[in-house]
Design an enzyme around this catalytic site. Structure first.
Site, PDB file in Angstrom:
ATOM      1  CG  HIS A 117      26.222 -16.839 -11.840  1.00  5.09           C
ATOM      2  ND1 HIS A 117      25.765 -17.129 -13.103  1.00  5.09           N
ATOM      3  CD2 HIS A 117      27.572 -16.786 -11.930  1.00  5.09           C
ATOM      4  CE1 HIS A 117      26.790 -17.246 -13.925  1.00  5.09           C
ATOM      5  NE2 HIS A 117      27.906 -17.041 -13.246  1.00  5.09           N
ATOM      6  CD  GLU A 144      29.868 -12.971 -10.974  1.00  8.53           C
ATOM      7  OE1 GLU A 144      30.516 -12.847 -12.031  1.00  8.53           O
ATOM      8  OE2 GLU A 144      29.584 -14.080 -10.456  1.00  8.53           O
ATOM      9  CG  HIS A 145      27.317 -12.998 -15.424  1.00  6.13           C
ATOM     10  ND1 HIS A 145      27.728 -13.400 -16.665  1.00  6.13           N
ATOM     11  CD2 HIS A 145      27.793 -13.930 -14.546  1.00  6.13           C
ATOM     12  CE1 HIS A 145      28.423 -14.524 -16.565  1.00  6.13           C
ATOM     13  NE2 HIS A 145      28.464 -14.873 -15.288  1.00  6.13           N
ATOM     14  CD  GLU A 164      29.095 -19.054 -16.214  1.00  5.00           C
ATOM     15  OE1 GLU A 164      29.902 -19.145 -15.272  1.00  5.00           O
ATOM     16  OE2 GLU A 164      28.411 -18.018 -16.418  1.00  5.00           O
TER      17      GLU A 164
END
Length: 419
Positions: free
Chosen positions: A47, A50-51, A127
């Site tokens: 993740h 991806e960011h 998040e």
């Protein structure tokens, strides 16, 4: 028009579905790598990577990426899942080459700038905090962690906060180098697109990618039990889960129909009994999740603390009733819902590009829509009842709950309703 598929010399697959009546193109790169490819220490890396893809390359700054795509009126985004990561864009048909160039750039050449990395780390930690503050997210995170403990499938996609706090650029590069190899990549496009032109552009942009040796992956084992998080909330959020089937299993379509009939809409058994007849909750639904080698079928609802015991009892009785009696009329409604949802999702180029990419990564082929509809239509009431009997009767389950839990019955009492 059917899906066209080309395999490049290095192993990258290029898929397209032409929709010539559209003025837009949706395209992206899907990678067969997600959170289940992480080690325990790497949790959250997929993740995080991806960011960071959007935070600049050697050719473009983070601002350049945003400005270039939006100057063309397009949008660009990405998503990390348990078994895949997707980078995708949607643009006017004349700008698909620009979008593809940006996607290839961020995928192959992320800069991992130190300042950008620290800023994005803070964003991800926020998040994670937001997910922990959202009970209907947290209850499913607890559910999956209990169902598949000590296995990547059971770990949160966002990652554990303490691990994310320590991930470095070197960690991100190592994960990318190990998993973003040519044979794991699918370029997928739908809308106003010429397949030959897409293949030529993929050869130009992705030629330097190389295949890598396949990595072993162990199947998780379903582990019954409970996971609870007491919170000062006005409701108790509760989820129950049983082992499902993988997306390679012949009974996948039966499970989808079962899940829909059980809790897939306003006419489903759970909605009618728990909400309409008894007023125990605002929302209640069933969900079937399928992975390469396992699956999970779950039910979620939230209710007032003093109604938790009644909600659990009603929910358990409705779930168990699927093993005793299934009417053809409710199966027909479930089949119709599934087919309509499938067809409606394919009316957009973005939905079609995503579907064919995920199908190819999972199955190595792209079933056509009539085939999928036929498989759904084959499911009978007897099929649903028999599968429900095997999944729910005599089985231990996973229970997760978040919120005010004083009214939650003991785990053994809940489990006894299925024994």
């Amino acid at each position: 028009m059917s899906v066209e598929i080309t395999r490049l010399a290095n192993g990258v697959h290029v898929l397209s579905h032409g929709m010539p009546h559209l003025e837009t193109t949706a395209l992206g790169v899907w990678v067969r790598a997600g959170s289940r490819d992480e080690t325990a220490a790497e949790n959250g890396v997929a993740h995080f990577l991806e960011h960071m893809a959007f935070k600049g390359t050697s050719r473009r700054s983070a601002r350049d990426i945003a400005e270039e795509i939006e100057a063309a009126g397009g949008d660009i985004n990405a998503a990390t899942a348990t078994e895949t990561t997707a980078y995708h864009a949607r643009v006017l048909k004349s700008d698909w080459r620009l979008a593809f160039d940006i996607l290839a750039d961020i995928l192959i050449d992320p800069a991992f700038d130190a300042e950008e990395l620290e800023r994005e780390r803070d964003v991800i930690l926020q998040e994670i905090a937001a997910a922990n503050d959202t009970p209907d997210d947290l209850v499913f995170e607890l559910l999956q962690a209990q169902a598949f403990p000590d296995h990547p499938v059971g770990r949160p996609i966002l990652g554990a906060a303490d691990l994310v706090a320590g991930h470095s650029a070197q960690t991100l590069r190592a994960y990318r180098d190990g998993h973003y190899s040519a044979e794991r990549l699918v370029v997928s496009a739908a809308g106003a697109i010429d397949h030959g032109a897409l293949v030529r552009e993929a050869e130009r942009l992705l030629a330097d990618l190389r295949p890598a040796a396949a990595r072993a992956s162990t199947a998780p084992s379903f582990t019954p039990g409970q996971a609870l998080a007491e919170r000062p909330l006005d409701q108790a959020h509760v989820a129950l889960a049983f082992p499902g089937v993988s997306y390679h299993d012949e009974e996948l379509y039966t499970l989808q129909v079962l899940s829909c009939a059980l809790g897939g809409g306003m006419s489903s058994r759970l909605f009618q009994e728990a909400r309409e007849e008894r007023g125990l909750c605002y929302s209640i639904f069933a969900h079937a999740a399928a992975f390469a080698d396992c699956g999970l079928v779950s039910v979620y609802a939230a209710t007032a603390p003093d109604k938790t015991g009644e909600l659990i009892a009603v929910t358990a009785d409705v779930i168990a009733s699927m093993a005793d009696r299934v009417e053809e009329a409710e199966v027909a409604r479930a089949r119709a819902q599934i087919k309509a949802s499938l067809v409606m999702s394919l009316e957009s180029a973005a939905g079609r590009a995503d579907q064919i990419a995920r199908q190819f990564l999972a199955l190595g082929r792209v079933p056509d829509v009539p085939e999928l509809i036929a498989r759904v239509d084959e499911v009978t009431a007897n099929d649903v009842r028999d599968l429900a009997g095997r999944l729910f009767r005599g089985q231990k389950l996973v229970v997760s709950a978040v919120g005010a839990l004083a009214g939650l019955p003991p785990y053994e009492r809940i489990a006894a309703r299925f024994s």
